[in-house]
Design a protein around this motif. Structure first.
Motif, PDB file in Angstrom:
ATOM      1  N   VAL A  46       6.828   1.034   6.014  1.00 41.80           N
ATOM      2  CA  VAL A  46       5.453   1.427   5.687  1.00 41.80           C
ATOM      3  C   VAL A  46       5.447   2.328   4.457  1.00 41.80           C
ATOM      4  CG1 VAL A  46       3.446   2.715   6.515  1.00 41.80           C
ATOM      5  CG2 VAL A  46       4.632   1.149   8.042  1.00 41.80           C
ATOM      6  N   ALA A  47       6.403   3.237   4.355  1.00 42.70           N
ATOM      7  CA  ALA A  47       6.491   4.126   3.196  1.00 42.70           C
ATOM      8  C   ALA A  47       6.784   3.332   1.930  1.00 42.70           C
ATOM      9  CB  ALA A  47       7.565   5.183   3.424  1.00 42.70           C
ATOM     10  N   ALA A  48       7.660   2.335   2.026  1.00 40.90           N
ATOM     11  CA  ALA A  48       7.986   1.509   0.854  1.00 40.90           C
ATOM     12  C   ALA A  48       6.780   0.698   0.399  1.00 40.90           C
ATOM     13  CB  ALA A  48       9.154   0.590   1.177  1.00 40.90           C
ATOM     14  N   ILE A  49       6.057   0.113   1.330  1.00 42.00           N
ATOM     15  CA  ILE A  49       4.863  -0.655   0.970  1.00 42.00           C
ATOM     16  C   ILE A  49       3.807   0.271   0.378  1.00 42.00           C
ATOM     17  CG2 ILE A  49       2.937  -1.980   1.920  1.00 42.00           C
ATOM     18  CD1 ILE A  49       4.975  -3.191   3.891  1.00 42.00           C
ATOM     19  N   GLY A  50       3.664   1.454   0.963  1.00 45.96           N
ATOM     20  CA  GLY A  50       2.701   2.424   0.430  1.00 45.96           C
ATOM     21  C   GLY A  50       3.043   2.862  -0.979  1.00 45.96           C
ATOM     22  N   THR A  51       4.341   2.958  -1.284  1.00 45.60           N
ATOM     23  CA  THR A  51       4.748   3.341  -2.639  1.00 45.60           C
ATOM     24  C   THR A  51       4.305   2.299  -3.652  1.00 45.60           C
ATOM     25  OG1 THR A  51       6.642   4.546  -1.776  1.00 45.60           O
ATOM     26  CG2 THR A  51       6.728   3.917  -4.085  1.00 45.60           C
ATOM     27  N   PHE A  52       4.464   1.027  -3.316  1.00 45.72           N
ATOM     28  CA  PHE A  52       4.082  -0.036  -4.245  1.00 45.72           C
ATOM     29  C   PHE A  52       2.578  -0.269  -4.280  1.00 45.72           C
ATOM     30  CE2 PHE A  52       8.535  -1.257  -3.308  1.00 45.72           C
ATOM     31  CZ  PHE A  52       9.018  -1.102  -4.595  1.00 45.72           C
ATOM     32  N   ALA A  53       1.881   0.088  -3.226  1.00 45.77           N
ATOM     33  CA  ALA A  53       0.440  -0.149  -3.149  1.00 45.77           C
ATOM     34  C   ALA A  53      -0.385   0.990  -3.737  1.00 45.77           C
ATOM     35  CB  ALA A  53       0.028  -0.381  -1.705  1.00 45.77           C
ATOM     36  N   THR A  54       0.257   2.114  -4.087  1.00 45.19           N
ATOM     37  CA  THR A  54      -0.475   3.255  -4.631  1.00 45.19           C
ATOM     38  C   THR A  54      -0.941   2.930  -6.049  1.00 45.19           C
ATOM     39  OG1 THR A  54       0.875   4.737  -3.310  1.00 45.19           O
ATOM     40  CG2 THR A  54      -0.356   5.713  -5.115  1.00 45.19           C
ATOM     41  N   PRO A  55      -2.249   3.034  -6.322  1.00 47.11           N
ATOM     42  CA  PRO A  55      -2.762   2.618  -7.625  1.00 47.11           C
ATOM     43  C   PRO A  55      -2.464   3.590  -8.765  1.00 47.11           C
ATOM     44  CG  PRO A  55      -4.537   3.463  -6.276  1.00 47.11           C
ATOM     45  CD  PRO A  55      -3.305   3.436  -5.411  1.00 47.11           C
ATOM     46  N   SER A  56      -2.183   4.827  -8.462  1.00 50.96           N
ATOM     47  CA  SER A  56      -1.990   5.830  -9.500  1.00 50.96           C
ATOM     48  C   SER A  56      -0.563   6.370  -9.460  1.00 50.96           C
ATOM     49  CB  SER A  56      -2.979   6.980  -9.282  1.00 50.96           C
ATOM     50  OG  SER A  56      -2.642   8.082 -10.074  1.00 50.96           O
ATOM     51  N   TYR A  57       0.046   6.523 -10.623  1.00 51.82           N
ATOM     52  CA  TYR A  57       1.407   7.060 -10.703  1.00 51.82           C
ATOM     53  C   TYR A  57       1.455   8.483 -10.167  1.00 51.82           C
ATOM     54  CZ  TYR A  57       5.834   8.605 -12.650  1.00 51.82           C
ATOM     55  OH  TYR A  57       7.082   9.122 -12.809  1.00 51.82           O
ATOM     56  N   GLU A  58       0.464   9.311 -10.520  1.00 50.18           N
ATOM     57  CA  GLU A  58       0.437  10.699 -10.076  1.00 50.18           C
ATOM     58  C   GLU A  58       0.278  10.793  -8.565  1.00 50.18           C
ATOM     59  OE1 GLU A  58      -1.507   9.528 -12.509  1.00 50.18           O
ATOM     60  OE2 GLU A  58      -0.667  10.485 -14.286  1.00 50.18           O
ATOM     61  N   LEU A  59      -0.553   9.936  -7.999  1.00 53.26           N
ATOM     62  CA  LEU A  59      -0.723   9.926  -6.547  1.00 53.26           C
ATOM     63  C   LEU A  59       0.566   9.476  -5.866  1.00 53.26           C
ATOM     64  CD1 LEU A  59      -2.605  10.326  -4.139  1.00 53.26           C
ATOM     65  CD2 LEU A  59      -3.353   7.965  -4.434  1.00 53.26           C
ATOM     66  N   GLY A  60       1.275   8.542  -6.464  1.00 56.27           N
ATOM     67  CA  GLY A  60       2.557   8.110  -5.930  1.00 56.27           C
ATOM     68  C   GLY A  60       3.571   9.247  -5.911  1.00 56.27           C
ATOM     69  N   LEU A  61       3.573  10.067  -6.972  1.00 59.08           N
ATOM     70  CA  LEU A  61       4.472  11.221  -7.008  1.00 59.08           C
ATOM     71  C   LEU A  61       4.101  12.244  -5.942  1.00 59.08           C
ATOM     72  CD1 LEU A  61       4.962  11.850 -10.830  1.00 59.08           C
ATOM     73  CD2 LEU A  61       6.585  10.875  -9.201  1.00 59.08           C
ATOM     74  N   ALA A  62       2.812  12.469  -5.756  1.00 63.25           N
ATOM     75  CA  ALA A  62       2.366  13.403  -4.716  1.00 63.25           C
ATOM     76  C   ALA A  62       2.774  12.897  -3.336  1.00 63.25           C
ATOM     77  CB  ALA A  62       0.859  13.599  -4.800  1.00 63.25           C
ATOM     78  N   ASN A  63       2.656  11.589  -3.106  1.00 63.94           N
ATOM     79  CA  ASN A  63       3.072  11.020  -1.824  1.00 63.94           C
ATOM     80  C   ASN A  63       4.569  11.204  -1.601  1.00 63.94           C
ATOM     81  OD1 ASN A  63       0.504  10.203  -1.161  1.00 63.94           O
ATOM     82  ND2 ASN A  63       0.777   8.130  -1.947  1.00 63.94           N
ATOM     83  N   ARG A  64       5.361  11.042  -2.659  1.00 63.66           N
ATOM     84  CA  ARG A  64       6.806  11.231  -2.535  1.00 63.66           C
ATOM     85  C   ARG A  64       7.148  12.676  -2.185  1.00 63.66           C
ATOM     86  NH1 ARG A  64       9.220   8.021  -7.703  1.00 63.66           N
ATOM     87  NH2 ARG A  64       8.638   5.936  -6.990  1.00 63.66           N
ATOM     88  N   ILE A  65       6.462  13.612  -2.812  1.00 60.51           N
ATOM     89  CA  ILE A  65       6.726  15.026  -2.537  1.00 60.51           C
ATOM     90  C   ILE A  65       6.382  15.364  -1.088  1.00 60.51           C
ATOM     91  CG2 ILE A  65       5.993  17.381  -3.083  1.00 60.51           C
ATOM     92  CD1 ILE A  65       5.714  16.423  -6.011  1.00 60.51           C
ATOM     93  N   VAL A  66       5.236  14.895  -0.625  1.00 60.97           N
ATOM     94  CA  VAL A  66       4.831  15.149   0.765  1.00 60.97           C
ATOM     95  C   VAL A  66       5.831  14.519   1.722  1.00 60.97           C
ATOM     96  CG1 VAL A  66       3.078  14.591   2.499  1.00 60.97           C
ATOM     97  CG2 VAL A  66       2.402  15.468   0.271  1.00 60.97           C
TER      98      VAL A  66
END
Length: 102
Positions: free
Chosen positions: A3-23
């Motif tokens: 689910v985390a891997a799919i969410g990483t690819f489905a995130t539309p914004s690069y900055e939001l993807g980085l925030a998700n990784r940090i969390v």
């Protein structure tokens, strides 16, 4: 992890993807150190932090906190922008209706 891997690819914004990784990293470290209590505490701290954030003098978690049912409905079932005739109540507009379309 899937689910985390799919969410990483489905995130539309690069900055939001980085925030998700940090969390995700912070929660992973909390779980590694304290198991289930670490996850619960980490998730609660992040939720409290999001509730306390204000952007442009508007609560970050609005319309969930403070709860506003009609606005929450409009978030889930969004209409096209030209069809929306009322301004959001959180901004306390002087005139709640928008200008008529020409």
């Amino acid at each position: 992890m899937a689910v985390a891997a799919i969410g990483t690819f489905a995130t539309p914004s690069y900055e939001l993807g980085l925030a998700n990784r940090i969390v995700r990293l912070v929660l992973l470290v909390a779980v590694f150190l304290f198991q289930l209590p670490g996850f619960v505490a980490g998730a609660a701290i992040m939720l409290i932090a999001m509730v306390m954030i204000r952007s442009y003098n508007t609560p970050y978690m609005w319309p969930f906190i403070p709860f506003n049912g009609p606005a929450l409905f409009n978030v889930f079932l969004r209409r096209p922008l030209p069809k929306i005739r009322m301004r959001p109540s959180i901004y306390r507009p002087k005139q709640s209706g928008k200008q008529p379309a020409e």
